[in-house]
Design a protein around this motif. Sequence first.
Motif, PDB file in Angstrom:
ATOM      1  N   LEU A 208       0.908  -1.064  -0.119  1.00  0.00           N
ATOM      2  CA  LEU A 208      -0.049   0.058  -0.239  1.00  0.00           C
ATOM      3  C   LEU A 208       0.980   1.110   0.233  1.00  0.00           C
ATOM      4  N   LEU A 209       0.320   2.166  -1.147  1.00  0.00           N
ATOM      5  CA  LEU A 209       1.428   3.347  -0.949  1.00  0.00           C
ATOM      6  C   LEU A 209       0.469   4.547  -0.496  1.00  0.00           C
ATOM      7  N   GLU A 210       1.025   5.717  -0.104  1.00  0.00           N
ATOM      8  CA  GLU A 210       0.194   6.585   0.281  1.00  0.00           C
ATOM      9  C   GLU A 210       1.149   7.958   0.281  1.00  0.00           C
ATOM     10  N   SER A 211       0.756   8.881  -0.707  1.00  0.00           N
ATOM     11  CA  SER A 211       1.889  10.084  -0.770  1.00  0.00           C
ATOM     12  C   SER A 211       3.401   9.680  -1.057  1.00  0.00           C
ATOM     13  N   GLY A 212       3.466   8.738  -1.710  1.00  0.00           N
ATOM     14  CA  GLY A 212       4.916   8.365  -1.840  1.00  0.00           C
ATOM     15  C   GLY A 212       5.421   7.370  -0.907  1.00  0.00           C
ATOM     16  N   ARG A 213       4.843   6.995   0.153  1.00  0.00           N
ATOM     17  CA  ARG A 213       5.319   6.282   1.256  1.00  0.00           C
ATOM     18  C   ARG A 213       4.602   4.926   1.386  1.00  0.00           C
ATOM     19  N   ARG A 226      -4.731  -6.942  11.064  1.00  0.00           N
ATOM     20  CA  ARG A 226      -3.992  -6.124  11.879  1.00  0.00           C
ATOM     21  C   ARG A 226      -4.318  -4.690  11.928  1.00  0.00           C
ATOM     22  N   GLU A 227      -5.108  -4.282  10.878  1.00  0.00           N
ATOM     23  CA  GLU A 227      -5.459  -2.885  11.039  1.00  0.00           C
ATOM     24  C   GLU A 227      -6.814  -2.653  11.750  1.00  0.00           C
ATOM     25  N   GLU A 234     -11.560   1.780   3.904  1.00  0.00           N
ATOM     26  CA  GLU A 234     -11.634   1.971   5.296  1.00  0.00           C
ATOM     27  C   GLU A 234      -9.977   1.975   5.688  1.00  0.00           C
ATOM     28  N   LEU A 235      -9.149   1.316   5.367  1.00  0.00           N
ATOM     29  CA  LEU A 235      -7.632   1.140   5.712  1.00  0.00           C
ATOM     30  C   LEU A 235      -7.157   2.758   5.349  1.00  0.00           C
ATOM     31  N   PHE A 236      -7.187   3.008   3.899  1.00  0.00           N
ATOM     32  CA  PHE A 236      -6.810   4.372   3.611  1.00  0.00           C
ATOM     33  C   PHE A 236      -7.544   5.806   4.031  1.00  0.00           C
ATOM     34  N   LEU A 237      -8.670   5.499   4.579  1.00  0.00           N
ATOM     35  CA  LEU A 237      -9.501   6.462   5.012  1.00  0.00           C
ATOM     36  C   LEU A 237      -8.910   6.755   6.628  1.00  0.00           C
ATOM     37  N   LYS A 238      -8.350   5.720   7.107  1.00  0.00           N
ATOM     38  CA  LYS A 238      -7.840   5.660   8.567  1.00  0.00           C
ATOM     39  C   LYS A 238      -6.783   6.321   8.635  1.00  0.00           C
ATOM     40  N   HIS A 239      -5.723   5.885   7.577  1.00  0.00           N
ATOM     41  CA  HIS A 239      -4.454   6.403   7.484  1.00  0.00           C
ATOM     42  C   HIS A 239      -4.615   7.957   7.194  1.00  0.00           C
TER      43      HIS A 239
END
Length: 244
Positions: A208-213, A226-227, A234-239
């Motif tokens: 999973l990538l978000e904003s280059g990380r 785990r999350e 939901e996972l991306f909204l959480k992050h």
Amino acid sequence: MTGQFSIRVNEVRKKLGSNQALAGVSLEFAEAKMHGIIGPEGAGKTTLMRTLLGLLRPDAGSVEYREDGVPLEFEAVRSRIAYMPQQQSLYPDLSIDEHLEFFRALYQIPPDEFRTRREELLEITRLGEFVDRAAAQLSGGMYKKLGLMCALLRSPEIMLLDEPTNGVDPISRREFWELLYRLADRKILILVATAYMDEAERCSVVHLLESGRAVAEGEPREILARERVRTFDELFLKHAEIAS
């Protein structure tokens, strides 16, 4: 007999203009697996793909290809990689058959070998009755299948697919994934970049990538457990909430 390939990405950073497209990304792409590179638009998926292909040079960090665990120079593995870019890359005026013939000549595939591969690919894509149709006249799903066929003609051992189902209807998406599963049965290394969160659960391993990380990496159900979320949306909204 050839070995099995894996890729290790070590702290790769890449800046495109003012945008830090990759910000210290470290990932492991294990051999004989279907890997999903998952993230929204702007996450860095395409930049990562182009870096893996050597089209972009990292500002820092490294990409290491391995065969049976032994590091390889990129030139030794280049001919074993097939790439399907996100943007349209076929010739609109050429038919399906003309595309296959063009790539046969490009890859210098012997005639007997080409005939066998051509028949096999037309069968699994179900495009046999459309071989005289120009690329510009194909539906979105058929266009993607043709792109996949052209990439597969050289019998690659590593496949990099950048958002291959973007912009196609749900039925075509399902059919395309069925093709990928058939390829995965051959134990080749497949990397699929996608912004469709539901496609994450179709992969053996997701990154999973978000904003280059890199946000998370592992087997889809293990990550969700785990999350403590039900879906990757939901996972991306959480992050995103944590980041804000």
